[in-house]
Design a protein around this motif. Structure first.
Motif, PDB file in Angstrom:
ATOM      1  N   MET A   1     -22.990 -77.977  -1.257  1.00 53.19           N
ATOM      2  CA  MET A   1     -23.006 -76.979  -0.206  1.00 53.19           C
ATOM      3  C   MET A   1     -22.351 -77.509   1.065  1.00 53.19           C
ATOM      4  N   ILE A   2     -22.544 -78.797   1.346  1.00 50.99           N
ATOM      5  CA  ILE A   2     -21.979 -79.393   2.558  1.00 50.99           C
ATOM      6  C   ILE A   2     -20.458 -79.309   2.487  1.00 50.99           C
ATOM      7  N   GLY A   3     -19.864 -78.828   3.578  1.00 53.40           N
ATOM      8  CA  GLY A   3     -18.419 -78.637   3.642  1.00 53.40           C
ATOM      9  C   GLY A   3     -17.981 -77.224   3.277  1.00 53.40           C
ATOM     10  N   LYS A   4     -18.850 -76.459   2.647  1.00 52.23           N
ATOM     11  CA  LYS A   4     -18.534 -75.082   2.249  1.00 52.23           C
ATOM     12  C   LYS A   4     -18.536 -74.189   3.485  1.00 52.23           C
ATOM     13  N   THR A   5     -17.666 -73.180   3.489  1.00 52.93           N
ATOM     14  CA  THR A   5     -17.650 -72.182   4.546  1.00 52.93           C
ATOM     15  C   THR A   5     -18.076 -70.846   3.945  1.00 52.93           C
ATOM     16  N   LEU A   6     -19.131 -70.272   4.512  1.00 54.70           N
ATOM     17  CA  LEU A   6     -19.666 -68.997   4.033  1.00 54.70           C
ATOM     18  C   LEU A   6     -19.071 -67.857   4.847  1.00 54.70           C
ATOM     19  N   ALA A   7     -18.668 -66.808   4.164  1.00 57.56           N
ATOM     20  CA  ALA A   7     -18.115 -65.603   4.792  1.00 57.56           C
ATOM     21  C   ALA A   7     -16.930 -65.925   5.694  1.00 57.56           C
ATOM     22  N   GLY A   8     -16.239 -67.031   5.412  1.00 54.09           N
ATOM     23  CA  GLY A   8     -15.095 -67.423   6.223  1.00 54.09           C
ATOM     24  C   GLY A   8     -15.457 -67.785   7.650  1.00 54.09           C
ATOM     25  N   ARG A   9     -16.749 -68.012   7.882  1.00 55.77           N
ATOM     26  CA  ARG A   9     -17.207 -68.165   9.266  1.00 55.77           C
ATOM     27  C   ARG A   9     -18.199 -69.303   9.496  1.00 55.77           C
ATOM     28  N   TYR A  10     -19.104 -69.551   8.559  1.00 54.74           N
ATOM     29  CA  TYR A  10     -20.182 -70.513   8.772  1.00 54.74           C
ATOM     30  C   TYR A  10     -19.903 -71.783   7.974  1.00 54.74           C
ATOM     31  N   GLN A  11     -19.494 -72.822   8.676  1.00 54.52           N
ATOM     32  CA  GLN A  11     -19.167 -74.091   8.018  1.00 54.52           C
ATOM     33  C   GLN A  11     -20.424 -74.947   7.927  1.00 54.52           C
ATOM     34  N   VAL A  12     -20.841 -75.224   6.707  1.00 57.75           N
ATOM     35  CA  VAL A  12     -22.068 -75.975   6.447  1.00 57.75           C
ATOM     36  C   VAL A  12     -21.811 -77.459   6.696  1.00 57.75           C
ATOM     37  N   MET A  13     -22.669 -78.059   7.545  1.00 55.35           N
ATOM     38  CA  MET A  13     -22.468 -79.441   7.969  1.00 55.35           C
ATOM     39  C   MET A  13     -23.424 -80.439   7.305  1.00 55.35           C
ATOM     40  N   GLU A  14     -24.729 -80.131   7.320  1.00 57.29           N
ATOM     41  CA  GLU A  14     -25.694 -81.063   6.746  1.00 57.29           C
ATOM     42  C   GLU A  14     -26.960 -80.336   6.314  1.00 57.29           C
ATOM     43  N   ARG A  15     -27.636 -80.920   5.333  1.00 52.51           N
ATOM     44  CA  ARG A  15     -28.903 -80.356   4.861  1.00 52.51           C
ATOM     45  C   ARG A  15     -30.017 -80.841   5.766  1.00 52.51           C
ATOM     46  N   ILE A  16     -30.842 -79.899   6.219  1.00 52.69           N
ATOM     47  CA  ILE A  16     -31.959 -80.232   7.101  1.00 52.69           C
ATOM     48  C   ILE A  16     -33.236 -80.432   6.293  1.00 52.69           C
ATOM     49  N   ARG A  17     -33.504 -79.491   5.397  1.00 54.92           N
ATOM     50  CA  ARG A  17     -34.699 -79.563   4.552  1.00 54.92           C
ATOM     51  C   ARG A  17     -34.490 -78.630   3.368  1.00 54.92           C
ATOM     52  N   GLY A  18     -35.331 -78.788   2.377  1.00 56.83           N
ATOM     53  CA  GLY A  18     -35.169 -77.900   1.237  1.00 56.83           C
ATOM     54  C   GLY A  18     -36.212 -78.101   0.172  1.00 56.83           C
ATOM     55  N   GLY A  19     -36.246 -77.115  -0.693  1.00 60.77           N
ATOM     56  CA  GLY A  19     -37.161 -77.125  -1.818  1.00 60.77           C
ATOM     57  C   GLY A  19     -36.431 -76.677  -3.059  1.00 60.77           C
ATOM     58  N   LEU A  22     -35.195 -72.749  -1.886  1.00 61.84           N
ATOM     59  CA  LEU A  22     -34.770 -72.463  -0.526  1.00 61.84           C
ATOM     60  C   LEU A  22     -34.433 -73.763   0.184  1.00 61.84           C
ATOM     61  N   SER A  23     -33.229 -73.826   0.723  1.00 59.89           N
ATOM     62  CA  SER A  23     -32.797 -74.996   1.490  1.00 59.89           C
ATOM     63  C   SER A  23     -32.224 -74.525   2.818  1.00 59.89           C
ATOM     64  N   THR A  24     -32.389 -75.350   3.846  1.00 60.02           N
ATOM     65  CA  THR A  24     -31.877 -75.037   5.172  1.00 60.02           C
ATOM     66  C   THR A  24     -30.827 -76.067   5.556  1.00 60.02           C
ATOM     67  N   TYR A  25     -29.716 -75.561   6.087  1.00 60.53           N
ATOM     68  CA  TYR A  25     -28.583 -76.398   6.471  1.00 60.53           C
ATOM     69  C   TYR A  25     -28.214 -76.145   7.925  1.00 60.53           C
ATOM     70  N   LEU A  26     -27.718 -77.171   8.577  1.00 60.57           N
ATOM     71  CA  LEU A  26     -27.096 -77.029   9.875  1.00 60.57           C
ATOM     72  C   LEU A  26     -25.651 -76.616   9.618  1.00 60.57           C
ATOM     73  N   VAL A  36     -25.692 -73.201  14.133  1.00 66.46           N
ATOM     74  CA  VAL A  36     -26.666 -72.268  13.581  1.00 66.46           C
ATOM     75  C   VAL A  36     -27.361 -72.948  12.413  1.00 66.46           C
ATOM     76  N   GLU A  37     -28.427 -72.336  11.928  1.00 68.24           N
ATOM     77  CA  GLU A  37     -29.057 -72.791  10.698  1.00 68.24           C
ATOM     78  C   GLU A  37     -28.811 -71.756   9.623  1.00 68.24           C
ATOM     79  N   VAL A  38     -28.535 -72.228   8.430  1.00 68.00           N
ATOM     80  CA  VAL A  38     -28.285 -71.346   7.296  1.00 68.00           C
ATOM     81  C   VAL A  38     -29.317 -71.654   6.223  1.00 68.00           C
ATOM     82  N   ASP A  39     -30.084 -70.640   5.866  1.00 67.53           N
ATOM     83  CA  ASP A  39     -31.039 -70.756   4.764  1.00 67.53           C
ATOM     84  C   ASP A  39     -30.357 -70.250   3.504  1.00 67.53           C
ATOM     85  N   ILE A  40     -30.410 -71.040   2.451  1.00 70.99           N
ATOM     86  CA  ILE A  40     -29.826 -70.666   1.169  1.00 70.99           C
ATOM     87  C   ILE A  40     -30.964 -70.389   0.195  1.00 70.99           C
TER      88      ILE A  40
END
Length: 127
Positions: A1-19, A22-26, A36-40
């Motif tokens: 997921m890190i490095g992926k860009t969602l919707a051409g707009r949200y560039q995923v930088m690092e994983r904050i927490r996860g299960g 459901l995982s949360t990324y900066l 922003v934070e992105v929940d997957i």
């Protein structure tokens, strides 16, 4: 997921927490430069507590909710090829309730009242 860009707009930088589901990324909203934070949510459909259509309705309603005690939902979408839903929120600041409780063991009564009042305010907006 890190490095992926969602919707051409949200560039995923690092994983904050996860299960498991459901995982949360900066991430960075490249359109405006904000963090922003992105929940997957990558749960199989049968594991979701609501139908995918209902989940979409709930997320659309959640975008309208705002407040000082809310990490506001800014956007959401689906990545059909990879079978997950993403939710973009304002970046959280401060400790989570779980972190606070692990340090203190309990909350003072007044703080419980304040948290409950904030939750009721948000639920009133949502419904």
């Amino acid at each position: 997921m890190i490095g992926k860009t969602l919707a051409g707009r949200y560039q995923v930088m690092e994983r904050i927490r996860g299960g498991e589901y459901l995982s949360t990324y900066l991430a960075v909203d490249v359109a405006c430069g904000l963090e922003v934070e992105v929940d997957i949510l990558a749960a199989p459909e049968e594991q979701l507590p609501v139908s995918p259509a209902r989940l979409g309705e709930l997320l659309d309603a959640a975008i309208l909710v705002n407040g000082t005690h809310v990490s506001c939902l800014r956007d959401w979408g689906e990545e059909a090829e990879e079978d997950f839903v993403y939710m973009v929120r304002e970046k959280s600041c401060g400790a989570s309730l779980a972190e606070v409780l692990s340090c203190t063991g309990e909350l003072p009564r007044q703080q419980v009242v304040e948290i409950t009042a904030a939750a009721v305010e948000v639920l009133t907006q949502a419904y």
